[in-house]
Design a protein around this motif. Structure first.
Motif, mmCIF file in Angstrom:
data_model
loop_
_atom_site.group_PDB
_atom_site.id
_atom_site.type_symbol
_atom_site.label_atom_id
_atom_site.label_comp_id
_atom_site.label_asym_id
_atom_site.label_seq_id
_atom_site.Cartn_x
_atom_site.Cartn_y
_atom_site.Cartn_z
ATOM 1 N N UNK A 1 0.621 -1.392 -0.444
ATOM 2 C CA UNK A 1 -0.363 0.009 0.413
ATOM 3 C C UNK A 1 1.185 0.576 -0.153
ATOM 4 N N UNK A 2 0.193 2.163 -0.555
ATOM 5 C CA UNK A 2 0.630 3.547 -0.092
ATOM 6 C C UNK A 2 1.317 3.713 1.300
ATOM 7 N N UNK A 3 2.115 4.434 1.915
ATOM 8 C CA UNK A 3 2.568 4.935 3.398
ATOM 9 C C UNK A 3 1.006 4.974 4.469
ATOM 10 N N UNK A 4 0.672 6.534 3.627
ATOM 11 C CA UNK A 4 -0.737 7.032 4.158
ATOM 12 C C UNK A 4 -0.940 6.664 4.117
ATOM 13 N N UNK A 5 -1.351 5.198 3.313
ATOM 14 C CA UNK A 5 -3.211 4.506 3.314
ATOM 15 C C UNK A 5 -3.072 3.129 3.941
ATOM 16 N N UNK A 6 -4.111 2.077 4.259
ATOM 17 C CA UNK A 6 -4.161 0.892 4.754
ATOM 18 C C UNK A 6 -4.592 -0.160 3.213
#
Length: 318
Positions: free
Chosen positions: A61-66
């Motif tokens: 995932x992207x670091x800011x989302x799950x």
């Protein structure tokens, strides 16, 4: 960084399992700029760096989302030619094919035990009625068909699923369509002497139920073969299905679910079994939720190419 490579920094997701904590993260991966790497490439590189962490167990995932990124998603790089992703641990995995085989094996084992050993379950012998014999044959043929389709027809878009799901999924079949249905239908109250002279012994009703059941099973198989033809072996290709069930007159996104409900509806109508009704309600409700969710996803994915007149699971209604 060499000019001929681009870099992806992989950090650990916030929720860390023991396996994830054992890895030396963050990890920096290098890729050639062309073709652009995908999430699948990143997973493969992580597995190569940490063989104990297979790609099927990874959630990227992207670091800011799950929210998990699809395997075919291209990595978006910044102006400096680098990117950052987070990797999570999905836990121990099991093959989808294995899950299906275990699920469907339950009723194939349970029904013969209850049917042929009534003394063990009811404390008395049972003179099986035509109704009981019909349900027994329908259940065994249905789940034998499911096993054969799993082995020779179905192609799976995902190779594995979390190991714990095998217990949850199996419970649905082993308990509802297995033990509960078998115990209810093969009991003395449904035996030949008990149903003699009642609607449950009506040969015309049994014949009509068999006709609907056979039609539904063959139609279900036909739609599964259509879906198989859409996905070449070894690929995750997706396309808009057409043909019987998908096009007129039914115009359904999931005619296979519709025919599955129709087949079990025939069992319910023929037997009047509360256990059969419960299994139909639970499984039908689950298929309805799946169908609506996937129907909306198809419309988003294919846009104007997806037939607007199609319903998800019930012709002309839903």
């Amino acid at each position: 960084m060499a000019e001929s490579t681009i870099q992806v920094k992989v950090t650990a997701a916030r929720k860390k399992t023991s396996l994830l904590r054992s890895l030396a993260l963050p990890l920096t991966l290098s890729f050639p700029p062309s073709p652009p790497p995908t999430v699948r490439d990143v997973k493969s590189a992580i597995q190569q760096a940490y063989p104990s962490f297979p790609a099927t167990r990874q959630k990227i995932s992207l670091p800011e989302t799950s929210k998990a990124l699809g395997d075919d998603s291209a990595i978006l790089f910044g102006s400096a030619g680098d990117a950052e992703l987070a990797v999570g641990d999905l836990g121990p995995q099991v093959q989808w094919r294995t899950v299906f085989l275990v699920e469907y094996a339950g009723p194939l084992i349970i029904h013969p035990l209850v049917y042929h050993l009534p003394q063990l379950f009811y404390g008395a012998d049972v003179e099986h009625s035509a109704l009981q014999k019909s349900v027994y044959a329908m259940v065994l043929l249905h789940f034998a068909k499911r096993e054969l389709e799993t082995l020779f027809v179905h192609r799976f878009s995902h190779a594995t699923m979390p190991l714990l799901n095998i217990f949850k999924n199996s419970a649905h079949y082993h308990l509802l369509s297995g033990l509960l249905l078998a115990y209810d239908v093969y009991r003395p109250a449904f035996s030949a002497p008990a149903v003699a002279g009642t609607w449950r012994a009506n040969s015309s009703l049994l014949a009509a139920a068999w006709a609907v059941w056979v039609f539904a099973q063959l139609s279900n198989l036909s739609t599964h073969l259509t879906l198989r033809a859409l996905r070449p072996a070894g690929t995750t290709t997706r396309a808009v299905p057409t043909g019987y069930g998908f096009s007129a007159p039914l115009r359904l996104t999931f005619p296979n679910y519709f025919f599955e409900i129709l087949a079990w509806g025939a069992v319910c109508a023929m037997s009047g079994s509360l256990a059969a009704g419960l299994f139909l309600a639970v499984s039908g409700g689950q298929m309805l939720l799946w169908a609506q969710k996937k129907h909306a996803a198809y419309k988003r994915e294919f846009g104007d190419k997806y037939p607007r007149s199609r319903k998800a699971i019930i012709p002309g209604i839903l």
